[in-house]
Write an enzyme that holds these catalytic residues in place. Sequence first.
Site, PDB file in Angstrom:
ATOM      1  CG  ASN A  47      10.001  40.023 -80.574  1.00 22.44           C
ATOM      2  OD1 ASN A  47      10.667  41.288 -80.084  1.00 22.44           O
ATOM      3  ND2 ASN A  47       9.924  40.467 -82.129  1.00 22.44           N
ATOM      4  CD  GLU A  49      11.441  37.035 -84.158  1.00 20.97           C
ATOM      5  OE1 GLU A  49      12.605  36.043 -84.832  1.00 20.97           O
ATOM      6  OE2 GLU A  49      11.294  37.376 -84.510  1.00 20.97           O
ATOM      7  CB  CYS A  58       4.222  38.006 -78.738  1.00 23.55           C
ATOM      8  SG  CYS A  58       2.808  37.874 -80.169  1.00 23.55           S
ATOM      9  CD  GLU A  60       2.152  42.150 -77.696  1.00 27.82           C
ATOM     10  OE1 GLU A  60       3.409  41.582 -78.144  1.00 27.82           O
ATOM     11  OE2 GLU A  60       1.686  42.824 -78.685  1.00 27.82           O
ATOM     12  CB  CYS A  92      -0.320  38.971 -82.703  1.00 23.67           C
ATOM     13  SG  CYS A  92      -0.145  37.678 -81.177  1.00 23.67           S
ATOM     14  CB  CYS A  95      -0.540  39.372 -77.692  1.00 29.13           C
ATOM     15  SG  CYS A  95       1.016  38.447 -77.960  1.00 29.13           S
TER      16      CYS A  95
END
Length: 156
Positions: A47, A49, A58, A60, A92, A95
Amino acid sequence: MSSVDAVPAHHHDDARDLLPNAHAPYSNFPVAAIVVTTAGATFAGVNVENAAYGSTICAERMAIGAMVTAGDRSGIAAVVVAGRADDPLSPCGSCRQVIAEFATPATVVSSRGAAGITTTWQIDELLPAAFGPLALHAGTGSSAAPEPPHPPRDSE
Ligand code: THU
């Protein structure tokens, strides 16, 4: 949940080892993912950010971006997800949708928590009745057949 974990353990080890590379200073929640394609290639992501929180990507989706960039459209065999929590980590919603875009009927998502328990899901369990490429084509009224990115799933 699948009763058999078909994902080799070394993929879980590799994902865990990538956690220090995550850029997660705001959530302090590092995530790493490894995508295994049906062609046998692997692509990693963590990830990333951002100070503008909504610009976060993310793990994935970072891994799937690497897969697409490399030109591997063979389809996703497995997505291995690692975090630091004791329990396995499931992707999530965003994803799940992006995994579904490149899923095959056999795609699984697998995660091993820090406590050592592995959970493996079929993508259809995580995102049943998914909106997919064929549904989009059906709604456009176009007579041109879409170019499938992978073997289509039943729900498409
Ligand atoms: N995150 C992922 O990388 N993958 C998921 O499936 C769940 C959430 C990241 C996004 C954010 O950087 C942090 O975890 C906390 O939500």
